[in-house]
Design a protein around this motif. Structure first.
Motif, PDB file in Angstrom:
ATOM      1  N   ILE A   1       0.863  -1.325  -0.073  1.00 39.48           N
ATOM      2  CA  ILE A   1      -0.125   0.084   0.040  1.00 39.48           C
ATOM      3  C   ILE A   1       0.878   1.130  -0.004  1.00 39.48           C
ATOM      4  N   ASN A   2       0.781   1.946  -1.079  1.00 37.74           N
ATOM      5  CA  ASN A   2       1.415   3.433  -1.046  1.00 37.74           C
ATOM      6  C   ASN A   2       0.472   4.225  -0.376  1.00 37.74           C
ATOM      7  N   LYS A   3       0.751   4.567   1.141  1.00 38.70           N
ATOM      8  CA  LYS A   3      -0.318   5.494   1.858  1.00 38.70           C
ATOM      9  C   LYS A   3      -0.203   6.773   1.257  1.00 38.70           C
ATOM     10  N   THR A   4       0.878   7.357   0.717  1.00 41.89           N
ATOM     11  CA  THR A   4       0.899   8.842   0.253  1.00 41.89           C
ATOM     12  C   THR A   4       0.194   8.981  -0.930  1.00 41.89           C
ATOM     13  N   ALA A   5       0.467   8.108  -1.941  1.00 52.13           N
ATOM     14  CA  ALA A   5      -0.385   8.215  -3.181  1.00 52.13           C
ATOM     15  C   ALA A   5      -1.787   7.313  -3.239  1.00 52.13           C
ATOM     16  N   GLN A   6      -2.089   6.845  -2.099  1.00 51.86           N
ATOM     17  CA  GLN A   6      -3.326   6.212  -1.959  1.00 51.86           C
ATOM     18  C   GLN A   6      -3.502   5.130  -3.008  1.00 51.86           C
ATOM     19  N   VAL A   7      -2.665   4.466  -3.448  1.00 57.76           N
ATOM     20  CA  VAL A   7      -2.613   3.195  -4.544  1.00 57.76           C
ATOM     21  C   VAL A   7      -2.317   1.966  -4.049  1.00 57.76           C
ATOM     22  N   PHE A   8      -2.614   0.969  -4.136  1.00 61.57           N
ATOM     23  CA  PHE A   8      -2.276  -0.477  -3.696  1.00 61.57           C
ATOM     24  C   PHE A   8      -2.109  -1.725  -4.584  1.00 61.57           C
ATOM     25  N   THR A   9      -1.469  -2.574  -4.233  1.00 60.94           N
ATOM     26  CA  THR A   9      -1.586  -3.915  -5.038  1.00 60.94           C
ATOM     27  C   THR A   9      -1.227  -5.082  -4.160  1.00 60.94           C
TER      28      THR A   9
ATOM     29  N   GLU B   1       6.732 -11.108  -6.141  1.00 64.07           N
ATOM     30  CA  GLU B   1       6.764  -9.924  -6.879  1.00 64.07           C
ATOM     31  C   GLU B   1       5.551  -8.983  -7.142  1.00 64.07           C
ATOM     32  N   PHE B   2       5.898  -7.631  -7.246  1.00 61.98           N
ATOM     33  CA  PHE B   2       4.898  -6.551  -7.315  1.00 61.98           C
ATOM     34  C   PHE B   2       5.335  -5.236  -8.223  1.00 61.98           C
ATOM     35  N   LYS B   3       4.403  -4.644  -8.539  1.00 68.27           N
ATOM     36  CA  LYS B   3       4.708  -3.333  -9.233  1.00 68.27           C
ATOM     37  C   LYS B   3       3.820  -2.199  -8.596  1.00 68.27           C
ATOM     38  N   ILE B   4       4.143  -1.140  -8.280  1.00 69.02           N
ATOM     39  CA  ILE B   4       3.416  -0.120  -7.855  1.00 69.02           C
ATOM     40  C   ILE B   4       4.019   1.380  -8.070  1.00 69.02           C
ATOM     41  N   SER B   5       3.286   2.327  -8.384  1.00 71.94           N
ATOM     42  CA  SER B   5       3.645   3.678  -8.578  1.00 71.94           C
ATOM     43  C   SER B   5       4.068   4.292  -7.234  1.00 71.94           C
TER      44      SER B   5
ATOM     45  N   ILE C   1       5.375   3.440   1.935  1.00 73.86           N
ATOM     46  CA  ILE C   1       4.614   2.091   1.489  1.00 73.86           C
ATOM     47  C   ILE C   1       4.845   1.263   2.562  1.00 73.86           C
ATOM     48  N   ILE C   2       3.635   0.381   2.624  1.00 72.26           N
ATOM     49  CA  ILE C   2       3.620  -0.390   3.730  1.00 72.26           C
ATOM     50  C   ILE C   2       3.275  -1.706   3.368  1.00 72.26           C
ATOM     51  N   PHE C   3       3.883  -2.610   3.783  1.00 70.61           N
ATOM     52  CA  PHE C   3       3.681  -4.193   3.484  1.00 70.61           C
ATOM     53  C   PHE C   3       2.990  -4.939   4.615  1.00 70.61           C
ATOM     54  N   SER C   4       1.853  -5.647   4.160  1.00 73.76           N
ATOM     55  CA  SER C   4       1.328  -6.191   5.439  1.00 73.76           C
ATOM     56  C   SER C   4       0.671  -7.283   5.030  1.00 73.76           C
TER      57      SER C   4
ATOM     58  N   HIS D   1       2.565 -12.041   8.505  1.00 73.01           N
ATOM     59  CA  HIS D   1       3.809 -11.328   8.689  1.00 73.01           C
ATOM     60  C   HIS D   1       3.822 -10.035   9.281  1.00 73.01           C
ATOM     61  N   GLN D   2       4.751  -9.607  10.170  1.00 75.45           N
ATOM     62  CA  GLN D   2       4.873  -8.191  10.823  1.00 75.45           C
ATOM     63  C   GLN D   2       4.745  -7.315   9.723  1.00 75.45           C
ATOM     64  N   PRO D   3       4.071  -6.100  10.155  1.00 81.83           N
ATOM     65  CA  PRO D   3       3.860  -5.111   8.955  1.00 81.83           C
ATOM     66  C   PRO D   3       5.066  -4.263   9.022  1.00 81.83           C
ATOM     67  N   LYS D   4       5.374  -3.743   7.850  1.00 80.66           N
ATOM     68  CA  LYS D   4       6.640  -3.122   7.383  1.00 80.66           C
ATOM     69  C   LYS D   4       6.406  -1.796   6.754  1.00 80.66           C
ATOM     70  N   THR D   5       7.063  -0.821   7.242  1.00 80.40           N
ATOM     71  CA  THR D   5       7.015   0.585   6.692  1.00 80.40           C
ATOM     72  C   THR D   5       8.345   0.999   5.919  1.00 80.40           C
ATOM     73  N   VAL D   6       8.104   1.310   4.754  1.00 83.06           N
ATOM     74  CA  VAL D   6       9.318   1.864   3.680  1.00 83.06           C
ATOM     75  C   VAL D   6       9.117   3.299   3.394  1.00 83.06           C
ATOM     76  N   VAL D   7      10.060   3.991   3.656  1.00 81.27           N
ATOM     77  CA  VAL D   7      10.121   5.395   2.740  1.00 81.27           C
ATOM     78  C   VAL D   7      10.874   5.453   1.526  1.00 81.27           C
TER      79      VAL D   7
END
Length: 256
Positions: free
Chosen positions: A41-49, A56-60, A67-70, A74-80
């Motif tokens: 989930i791209n929390k800033t742009a409000q898009v997800f996949t 594998e994945f692709k996201i704008s 970007i949040i992975f959950s 799995h344990q949630p992970k946040t990446v800037v």
């Protein structure tokens, strides 16, 4: 000197343009367990996949997007998003397994997990079932109360088949069919809410008091069963996103 200053300005301009634009980032999730259907989930742009079966994945994304992975496992992970991610348009993330530890409680005999061994160690008689006494039984999914009533109304439940005729005339059969459909919608809605609401509202903010109303709004859609029953989380999230836009427009029209 003017030439050098001009070159610096051009460089700064190109640098700004490069890192302010949204790019498609290709990524891969690594984990010791299942890597498919992880929510990205791209929390800033409000898009997800979601990830495929290889993780594998692709996201704008743009520079400094969050970007949040959950997932449930799995344990949630946040990446800037940093400059390297934008420049190389790639990201690789390692996720840790979600471990829910419970306090150790031992009640009665300790079981080993070996079925044959544990059966020998358990005292007491095994419960009698319908096979033991030669009675045919049903082993499928238990019917709900409304489904049992509908079956009785339409088949007579094994009695003289006069009930189906009387119920059809009185409208009771139609009423029971509608009740079964409503229960199906309610059960599906509650399942989706429990499974996806946390991730969905990360990128689609909504007041806590309105979240339950939003899910009932989704369930009232005539295509709710069609687009959400037995579908992947990704397709359900797309449906929820579409309904979210409609719901927010309704709130604006009502002055909320």
């Amino acid at each position: 000197m003017p030439t050098i200053r001009f070159s610096i300005l051009v460089f700064l301009f190109l640098y700004q343009v490069t890192f302010s634009q949204s790019v498609e980032i290709s990524g891969k999730v690594d984990s010791k367990i299942e890597v498919e259907n992880i929510h990205v989930i791209n929390k800033t742009a409000q898009v997800f996949t979601i990830t495929n079966n290889k993780g594998e994945f692709k996201i704008s994304a743009s520079l400094n997007d969050t970007i949040i992975f959950s997932s449930i496992q799995h344990q949630p992970k946040t990446v800037v998003v940093d400059k390297n991610m934008v420049l190389f348009k790639a990201i690789k993330i390692a996720l840790d397994e979600q471990v829910n530890e419970l306090d150790e409680v031992i009640v009665g005999r300790v079981l080993t997990g070996n079925l044959l061994s544990d059966i020998k160690n358990v005292k007491g008689d095994a419960p009698i079932n319908f096979y033991d006494v030669g009675i045919p039984g049903y082993t499928g999914k238990p019917a709900t109360q409304s489904e049992r009533r509908l079956n009785e109304a339409t088949t007579g439940a094994g009695f003289i088949p006069l009930n189906p005729i009387l119920n059809a005339i009185s409208g009771r059969t139609k009423m029971l069919k509608n009740r079964v459909k409503l229960e199906e919608r309610e059960a599906l809605m509650q399942s989706i809410k429990g499974r996806l609401s946390k991730d969905f509202f990360m990128s689609n903010p909504l007041d806590e008091a309105l979240k339950m109303d939003f899910f009932y709004f989704c369930a009232d859609d005539e295509n709710f069963i069609k687009y959400c029953k037995n579908e992947t989380d990704f397709k359900i999230l797309i449906f929820l996103k579409h309904k979210y836009k409609q719901y927010m427009e309704n709130l604006k029209l009502n002055g909320q």
